[in-house]
Design an enzyme around this catalytic site. Structure first.
Site, PDB file in Angstrom:
ATOM      1  N   THR A 119      16.109  32.742  43.336  1.00 37.55           N
ATOM      2  CA  THR A 119      16.898  31.833  44.121  1.00 37.55           C
ATOM      3  C   THR A 119      16.115  31.372  45.273  1.00 37.55           C
ATOM      4  OG1 THR A 119      18.443  32.997  45.003  1.00 37.55           O
ATOM      5  CG2 THR A 119      18.899  32.310  42.813  1.00 37.55           C
ATOM      6  N   CYS A 120      16.645  30.444  46.118  1.00 37.23           N
ATOM      7  CA  CYS A 120      15.899  30.247  47.377  1.00 37.23           C
ATOM      8  C   CYS A 120      16.724  31.179  48.469  1.00 37.23           C
ATOM      9  CB  CYS A 120      16.451  28.588  47.972  1.00 37.23           C
ATOM     10  SG  CYS A 120      15.668  27.522  46.778  1.00 37.23           S
ATOM     11  N   ASP A 121      17.769  31.717  48.128  1.00 33.38           N
ATOM     12  CA  ASP A 121      18.393  32.649  49.116  1.00 33.38           C
ATOM     13  C   ASP A 121      17.853  33.976  49.371  1.00 33.38           C
ATOM     14  OD1 ASP A 121      20.327  34.154  50.407  1.00 33.38           O
ATOM     15  OD2 ASP A 121      21.944  33.717  49.184  1.00 33.38           O
ATOM     16  N   SER A 122      17.664  34.411  50.601  1.00 37.20           N
ATOM     17  CA  SER A 122      16.782  35.306  51.327  1.00 37.20           C
ATOM     18  C   SER A 122      17.345  36.658  50.716  1.00 37.20           C
ATOM     19  CB  SER A 122      16.679  35.375  52.661  1.00 37.20           C
ATOM     20  OG  SER A 122      16.116  34.134  53.182  1.00 37.20           O
ATOM     21  N   ASN A 167      21.779  27.623  42.171  1.00 38.04           N
ATOM     22  CA  ASN A 167      20.393  26.884  41.968  1.00 38.04           C
ATOM     23  C   ASN A 167      20.389  26.047  40.619  1.00 38.04           C
ATOM     24  OD1 ASN A 167      17.896  28.304  44.051  1.00 38.04           O
ATOM     25  ND2 ASN A 167      19.877  28.034  44.728  1.00 38.04           N
TER      26      ASN A 167
END
Ligand SMILES: Cc1ncc(COP(=O)(O)O)c(C=O)c1O
Length: 431
Positions: A355-358, A394
């Site tokens: 996913t795009c989450d850090s 996502n």
């Protein structure tokens, strides 16, 4: 003294590497099986490989270790039909927390007297549905919940949930539910006045609790409380529910079922004739029975070294890393076939989720060979609290679960089984 400490740490690191090697060899056997190859060919990655036979074997271990205990599998740990089927056929009971979990069991035809409902807070409609399905054992920890049972059938049996704080457990299940001994006494008196039967007590020492002495202490304290309340309130209890909590071995070796049982047996055994002693294990039955296969989808060199991005992560099947702070091992498929492990070309890497989450980072400092896009990775011990707590963040679909048939000796049989399972997964969403 220094020598002793050094020897202890050498022994500890030798046993850690023996543990690693055992897990590696199990993953190698699994990944090279015909059934696993068929499931990977069918689903691609990510895919969760479920071995129902291992669930059966864990149940048998529990039964051998504590023969006088009636086990009720906590369905929440892995609500999958193949797990329920394996345990149903083995004679295990079930513990549900919701109407949805109950529905999975009633659809299978599991008899209601093998099911207990242990959520301390329930919607009135959910209680009514459970009662009409024939469930009679429920857990309560407050007056309002007891009052919901005033008009229940007379054979309804309530267990008062006690709290035993466990700061060492990965999940302290007494911070939200449960009462101390004085409040427990008051609740029993309240139930007697309301005409509702309290059959005994339940508790949960905390999930993933690697401390056998704590299991024994909680049982001893509860038995003592039951004796005091029986004398003081002139009531008779017939049930003790010792909950779950048995740990699984993720990245290090935890106490085994037999270690916990060795301390619990002498406390419980003298009461086994008089009391119905039950337990609600979840994790220990399923954790080792499922492995996650992912593949590398991206590779980047960053300031802190190499990153591999894989196709499942913290918002998916690795939700256990996020919600429980457990750390499943991750092996590159290539290392499974290496025989004697040669790590000359290995480097420490970070494993990122898709996913795009850090914060979607599965593990840091994992020693991995030089991997390419498409290479497979496998994590063992992914059966408990993984797919059931996964999200669709996502827009990613839930990772399919393929139940592997241990007797599928040919490719055709294995593929056929995996195809059937894919249909099952679509029919029964695992959320
Ligand atoms: C009431 C109850 N029973 C049983 C379990 C299963 O516990 P474990 O997986 O630690 O065995 C849980 C876990 O959350 C629970 O809340």
């Amino acid at each position: 003294m220094v020598e002793g400490t050094l020897r202890a740490s050498v022994l500890a690191s030798a046993s850690a590497s023996a543990f690693d090697d055992r897990r590696r060899s199990e993953a190698s056997t699994l990944l090279s099986s015909v059934a696993a190859r068929a499931a990977i060919a069918l689903h691609g990655t990510p895919v969760l490989l479920l071995e129902p036979d291992r669930v059966r074997r864990q149940y048998e271990r529990l039964r051998r270790a504590l023969p006088f205990v009636g086990f009720h599998y906590a369905v929440k740990a892995l609500a999958h039909d193949a797990v329920l089927a394996a345990l149903d056929e083995s004679g295990c009971g079930f513990d549900v927390a919701t109407g949805e979990e109950l529905g999975m069991l009633t659809r299978r035809g599991v008899a209601a007297d093998r099911i207990i409902h242990t959520h301390p807070i329930k919607k009135p409609t959910e209680i009514a549905e459970a009662l009409s399905a024939g469930v009679r054992t429920f857990v309560v920890d407050n007056d309002v919940e007891i009052d919901k049972f005033r008009d229940a059938p007379p054979d309804t049996r309530l267990l008062v949930r006690l709290a035993y704080r466990s700061p060492h457990a990965k999940s302290d299940l007494s911070s939200k539910f449960g009462v101390g001994p004085f409040e427990a006494a008051r609740l029993v008196a309240h139930a007697v006045a309301a005409g509702v039967r309290v059959a005994g007590f339940s508790y949960h020492v905390g999930s993933q609790l690697d401390d056998p002495a704590r299991f024994a202490a909680a049982a001893a304290d509860t038995l003592e409380l039951m004796g005091i309340l029986e004398r003081r309130l002139k009531v008779r209890f017939d049930t003790l529910d010792i909950g779950g909590g048995f740990p699984a071995s993720y990245d290090t070796e935890s106490a085994e079922i037999e270690d916990v049982a060795r301390l619990l047996r002498p406390v419980l055994a003298p009461h086994a004739g008089r009391l119905r002693i039950i337990a609600e294990p979840g994790r220990v039955l399923v954790a080792d029975a499922m492995s996650l296969v992912t593949s590398v989808v991206g590779i980047a060199e960053r300031g802190d070294g190499r990153w591999y991005y894989v196709d499942d992560g913290l918002y998916g099947s690795y939700s256990n890393v996020l919600t429980e702070d457990v750390h499943p091992l991750v092996f590159a498929e290539r290392d499974l076939h290496a025989g004697a492990r040669d790590t000359a070309d290995h480097r420490w890497a970070t494993l990122g989720g898709p996913t795009c989450d850090s914060s979607d980072v599965i593990a840091r400092d994992v020693l991995l060979p030089d991997l390419r896009v498409g290479d497979l990775l496998v994590s063992p011990t992914m059966g408990a609290y993984t797919t059931v707590t996964a999200t669709r963040f996502n827009g990613r679909p839930l990772t399919p679960v393929a139940a592997l048939d241990p007797v599928a000796a040919t490719t055709d049989a294995a593929v056929q089984y995996a195809v059937q399972d894919a249909a099952d997964v679509r029919r029964v969403p695992i959320v």
